[in-house]
Design a protein around this motif. Structure first.
Motif, PDB file in Angstrom:
ATOM      1  N   ASP A  79     -49.617 -43.078 -11.553  1.00 40.43           N
ATOM      2  CA  ASP A  79     -50.192 -42.742 -12.848  1.00 40.43           C
ATOM      3  C   ASP A  79     -50.874 -41.374 -12.846  1.00 40.43           C
ATOM      4  OD1 ASP A  79     -52.128 -43.516 -11.077  1.00 40.43           O
ATOM      5  OD2 ASP A  79     -53.339 -44.614 -12.551  1.00 40.43           O
ATOM      6  N   HIS A  80     -50.782 -40.662 -11.718  1.00 43.12           N
ATOM      7  CA  HIS A  80     -51.400 -39.341 -11.624  1.00 43.12           C
ATOM      8  C   HIS A  80     -50.618 -38.343 -12.479  1.00 43.12           C
ATOM      9  CE1 HIS A  80     -54.018 -36.417  -9.553  1.00 43.12           C
ATOM     10  NE2 HIS A  80     -53.017 -35.585  -9.738  1.00 43.12           N
ATOM     11  N   ARG A  81     -51.346 -37.513 -13.273  1.00 42.38           N
ATOM     12  CA  ARG A  81     -50.702 -36.529 -14.131  1.00 42.38           C
ATOM     13  C   ARG A  81     -51.332 -35.154 -13.925  1.00 42.38           C
ATOM     14  NH1 ARG A  81     -48.037 -40.215 -14.073  1.00 42.38           N
ATOM     15  NH2 ARG A  81     -47.102 -41.426 -15.776  1.00 42.38           N
ATOM     16  N   ILE A  82     -50.564 -34.103 -14.221  1.00 42.48           N
ATOM     17  CA  ILE A  82     -51.018 -32.717 -14.076  1.00 42.48           C
ATOM     18  C   ILE A  82     -51.444 -32.196 -15.438  1.00 42.48           C
ATOM     19  CG2 ILE A  82     -50.339 -30.371 -13.428  1.00 42.48           C
ATOM     20  CD1 ILE A  82     -48.321 -31.560 -11.537  1.00 42.48           C
ATOM     21  N   GLU A  83     -52.590 -31.488 -15.463  1.00 40.89           N
ATOM     22  CA  GLU A  83     -53.032 -30.853 -16.696  1.00 40.89           C
ATOM     23  C   GLU A  83     -52.241 -29.559 -16.902  1.00 40.89           C
ATOM     24  OE1 GLU A  83     -57.178 -30.241 -16.720  1.00 40.89           O
ATOM     25  OE2 GLU A  83     -57.689 -32.365 -16.453  1.00 40.89           O
ATOM     26  N   ILE A  84     -51.652 -29.390 -18.067  1.00 38.78           N
ATOM     27  CA  ILE A  84     -50.824 -28.221 -18.370  1.00 38.78           C
ATOM     28  C   ILE A  84     -51.698 -27.190 -19.090  1.00 38.78           C
ATOM     29  CG2 ILE A  84     -48.705 -27.420 -19.450  1.00 38.78           C
ATOM     30  CD1 ILE A  84     -48.338 -29.496 -17.231  1.00 38.78           C
ATOM     31  N   HIS A  85     -51.805 -25.976 -18.494  1.00 34.07           N
ATOM     32  CA  HIS A  85     -52.633 -24.909 -19.074  1.00 34.07           C
ATOM     33  C   HIS A  85     -51.815 -23.714 -19.560  1.00 34.07           C
ATOM     34  CE1 HIS A  85     -56.283 -26.896 -17.637  1.00 34.07           C
ATOM     35  NE2 HIS A  85     -55.684 -27.063 -16.462  1.00 34.07           N
ATOM     36  N   SER A  86     -50.529 -23.692 -19.336  1.00 34.57           N
ATOM     37  CA  SER A  86     -49.711 -22.543 -19.727  1.00 34.57           C
ATOM     38  C   SER A  86     -48.346 -23.030 -20.185  1.00 34.57           C
ATOM     39  CB  SER A  86     -49.552 -21.573 -18.551  1.00 34.57           C
ATOM     40  OG  SER A  86     -48.865 -22.197 -17.477  1.00 34.57           O
ATOM     41  N   GLY A  87     -47.687 -22.143 -20.920  1.00 32.19           N
ATOM     42  CA  GLY A  87     -46.364 -22.486 -21.407  1.00 32.19           C
ATOM     43  C   GLY A  87     -45.255 -21.759 -20.676  1.00 32.19           C
ATOM     44  N   ASP A  88     -45.558 -21.230 -19.480  1.00 36.16           N
ATOM     45  CA  ASP A  88     -44.542 -20.513 -18.715  1.00 36.16           C
ATOM     46  C   ASP A  88     -43.726 -21.490 -17.876  1.00 36.16           C
ATOM     47  OD1 ASP A  88     -46.400 -21.266 -16.882  1.00 36.16           O
ATOM     48  OD2 ASP A  88     -47.011 -19.251 -16.313  1.00 36.16           O
ATOM     49  N   GLU A  89     -42.962 -20.893 -16.914  1.00 35.59           N
ATOM     50  CA  GLU A  89     -42.090 -21.732 -16.093  1.00 35.59           C
ATOM     51  C   GLU A  89     -42.880 -22.743 -15.263  1.00 35.59           C
ATOM     52  OE1 GLU A  89     -41.944 -18.581 -16.416  1.00 35.59           O
ATOM     53  OE2 GLU A  89     -39.920 -18.009 -17.068  1.00 35.59           O
ATOM     54  N   ILE A  90     -44.060 -22.319 -14.755  1.00 33.19           N
ATOM     55  CA  ILE A  90     -44.869 -23.250 -13.964  1.00 33.19           C
ATOM     56  C   ILE A  90     -45.376 -24.385 -14.851  1.00 33.19           C
ATOM     57  CG2 ILE A  90     -46.962 -23.454 -12.592  1.00 33.19           C
ATOM     58  CD1 ILE A  90     -46.522 -20.681 -11.579  1.00 33.19           C
ATOM     59  N   GLY A  91     -45.766 -24.026 -16.097  1.00 36.18           N
ATOM     60  CA  GLY A  91     -46.161 -25.085 -17.027  1.00 36.18           C
ATOM     61  C   GLY A  91     -45.020 -26.042 -17.304  1.00 36.18           C
ATOM     62  N   ALA A  92     -43.790 -25.474 -17.471  1.00 40.55           N
ATOM     63  CA  ALA A  92     -42.620 -26.333 -17.666  1.00 40.55           C
ATOM     64  C   ALA A  92     -42.379 -27.212 -16.447  1.00 40.55           C
ATOM     65  CB  ALA A  92     -41.388 -25.472 -17.951  1.00 40.55           C
ATOM     66  N   LEU A  93     -42.650 -26.647 -15.250  1.00 41.10           N
ATOM     67  CA  LEU A  93     -42.514 -27.448 -14.033  1.00 41.10           C
ATOM     68  C   LEU A  93     -43.514 -28.595 -14.025  1.00 41.10           C
ATOM     69  CD1 LEU A  93     -41.204 -27.814 -11.248  1.00 41.10           C
ATOM     70  CD2 LEU A  93     -42.903 -26.226 -10.322  1.00 41.10           C
ATOM     71  N   GLY A  94     -44.753 -28.310 -14.491  1.00 43.90           N
ATOM     72  CA  GLY A  94     -45.744 -29.384 -14.572  1.00 43.90           C
ATOM     73  C   GLY A  94     -45.328 -30.462 -15.554  1.00 43.90           C
TER      74      GLY A  94
END
Length: 608
Positions: A323-338
């Motif tokens: 149930d662990h989730r990542i907080e998304i702070h950007s809309g770039d490729e890394i954000g898409a990876l998250g």
């Protein structure tokens, strides 16, 4: 190396180093350009000043020469000659003196013979702009004029008190019957030097010297520093040091008069623009490098932080925290990876939940099936054990029953039993056989009981050897014990282990009942976690196809009813209960070796 450090290193190599190389190269190029520009300014100033002096002197000489040559001096009266001299005197404001003398006329006292001389003092109010020359200066000037001077060769300036006069000599036609005359004009160089000094570049000093090294403008004292010249127009630059050690740069230009215009500048002053440019460039370079490093650190942090979050999230998923989730702070490729990772985690969680449900369902089914299989195995084992016990006990019971019935029949008929002692002895032996079977069955049940303590393996070996020797009877088999160094401790029941070892030793001694040989017992350590007890004999050995059955209850290879088949089964059960392992192997030349491996007291892992 962490990715954050790698990004910083990449930024340093990709951004900082090229900036440093370009900046340093540009700084060097601009420094050389500034040096060249400074040199060009000094040399241009020297050339211009040299040409200025030449043009003004030549211009004055040519202007006066035209006027002088236009006058017929031989036909003039004395008053007319004075008027012509005043006319020449008024042509230039720099003229200080004008007079006529014989070309080579001198008195007996060595004084020059003057034909006509203007008395400028009487008319000073009218000619205020002209330099004033005293009688003493006039005499000195006259003595300084070379009799051989001509307009084709500019004479050497004559130094008077506070200023220089440049003599211009013009031959003129006088009395045909007398010596030749020449008209001499003394031109002051004060205005020339003022204009010369005004043309010098800022932060420089300018000098004008004649061919002999005499200072015309300025007070040049470093004549020895000048290169030789042929009198032609020459332009160059040299470096020299003053008496106090100051480094100087000098631009030199020589005109056709043989005069040299010199523009000097202190090296530190000449290089000050370059130093200032270097300091400013270094300031901006350092500022740029700091900015690039800060940008690299910021970039590295911006990239490494979400990657670190991904790493921690992956570790959490690995630990089962689906149930662990990542907080998304950007809309770039890394954000898409998250976003993709969160989606993957959700999918894994869903599949895990579904899988757990399926596993629990299948596990329940397997447990039920395993329970049924275990019950079936238990029933089979119980049936096999019961069958073996029935078979093993049936034989001695049959013998006891047969002997008892025979004695009973004879007793009913009143007959005497032949050798009743032997018959009863046989019955007693069979009863003991039944008792031994019952005792071994009890050992099988007691093998898993508690009462475990840390005990010395060597003491257990000694106890088992004594037990086997006490039951040996008439057999004289030799037992050789080889112990490892130290006293390895194991965690167990020493009495049960001694029983297990004695069962194996008894089995080895029985294997050599009809053969000569010895039983070997050896203990050894395997690393720091295991201890091994090896029991070997020199008997006939056990065929390989029967080795997998020797630990089954009631299995025996002995004939003549000498074994119950329970000894090795009991030994195997006891060793297994002590988390150990027992193996059997054949020896070259005959014989068998049993290897018992047990964990030491501090390493109680299960080896079976």
């Amino acid at each position: 190396m962490k990715i954050r450090a790698r990004i910083v290193i990449v930024v340093v190599f990709v951004a900082v180093l090229p900036v440093l190389v370009v900046a340093w190269t540009t700084l060097a190029v601009h420094g050389r350009a500034l040096d060249k520009q400074s040199t060009e300014i000094r040399t241009a100033s020297a050339s211009f000043s040299s040409e200025l002096a030449q043009v003004e002197v030549r211009g004055a000489a040519q202007a006066l020469a035209g006027l002088v040559s236009s006058v017929d001096w031989a036909s003039l009266s004395d008053d007319e000659r004075d008027g012509a001299l005043w006319l020449i005197f008024g042509q230039l404001d720099d003229i200080a003196v004008v007079y006529i003398e014989t070309k080579q006329g001198e008195t007996e006292q060595g004084e020059k013979v003057s034909v006509a001389r203007l008395d400028v003092g009487e008319a000073r109010g009218q000619w205020k702009e002209h330099p004033e020359v005293g009688n003493n200066d006039l005499a000195s000037f006259s003595e300084g004029v070379n009799p051989t001077d001509s307009p084709q060769q500019i004479a050497r300036p004559v130094s008077l008190s506070g200023y220089l006069l440049l003599p211009l000599v013009f031959p003129i036609s006088g009395n045909p019957s007398g010596p030749e005359w020449r008209l001499i004009v003394g031109i002051s160089l004060t205005h020339l030097c003022e204009r010369f000094a005004s043309r010098r570049p800022p932060e420089t000093d300018s000098y004008l010297i004649d061919a002999s090294g005499q200072s015309i403008c300025g007070s040049w004292t470093y004549v020895g520093a000048l290169p030789p010249t042929s009198g032609a127009v020459e332009v160059g630059e040299l470096r020299f040091a003053t008496a106090d050690g100051t480094s100087m740069l000098a631009a030199i230009a020589t005109n056709k008069l043989g005069w040299r215009a010199i523009v000097t500048q202190v090296v530190s002053v000449a290089e000050s623009p370059k130093r200032e440019m270097r300091h400013r460039s270094l300031f901006w370079i350092v500022l740029g490098v700091i900015g690039a490093c800060m940008a690299g650190v910021y970039l590295a942090y911006g990239i490494a932080r979400p990657i670190e979050s991904l790493k921690l999230a992956a570790e959490a998923v690995e630990k089962g925290e689906y149930d662990h989730r990542i907080e998304i702070h950007s809309g770039d490729e890394i954000g898409a990876l998250g976003v993709a990772f969160n989606s993957m985690s959700s999918e894994i969680q869903r599949w895990n939940t579904e899988l757990q449900e399926r596993v629990e369902s299948r596990t329940s089914e397997l447990r039920e099936a395993q329970g049924q299989l275990l019950e079936a195995k238990k029933m089979a084992a119980l049936a096999s054990l019961t069958s073996g016990v029935a078979h093993e006990m049936n034989n001695p019971l049959t013998a006891v029953l047969a002997l008892t019935q025979a004695m009973l029949r004879k007793a009913k008929r009143g007959e005497t039993v032949k050798d009743p002692v032997k018959t009863l002895t046989t019955v007693e032996g069979e009863v003991y056989r039944i008792a031994a079977i019952v005792a071994d069955m009890c050992l099988l049940d007691e093998a898993s009981s508690g009462g475990y303590l840390d005990c010395d393996i060597h003491n257990i070996v000694d106890l088992s050897v004594e037990k086997s020797l006490s039951m040996q009877g008439d057999q004289s088999t030799e037992i050789v014990v080889e112990k490892a160094e130290g006293s390895p401790l194991i965690f167990g029941n020493s009495a049960q282990l001694a029983t297990a070892f004695s069962k194996i030793i008894d089995n080895a001694m029985q294997a050599m009942a009809e053969r000569e040989g010895k039983v070997g017992i050896r203990t050894r350590r395997v690393g720091s976690e295991l201890v091994v007890v090896e029991i070997s004999d020199e008997g006939c050995g056990i065929p390989e196809e029967l080795r997998s059955k020797v630990f089954e209850p009631f299995f025996t290879t002995k004939g003549n009813w000498r074994g119950t088949g329970m000894g090795l089964a009991v030994a195997h059960q006891i060793i297994y209960a002590h988390n150990g392992r027992i193996t059997i192997a054949g020896l070259a030349g005959g014989g068998t070796m049993f290897s018992i491996t047990l964990p030491v007291a501090s390493k109680r892992s299960h080896l079976a």
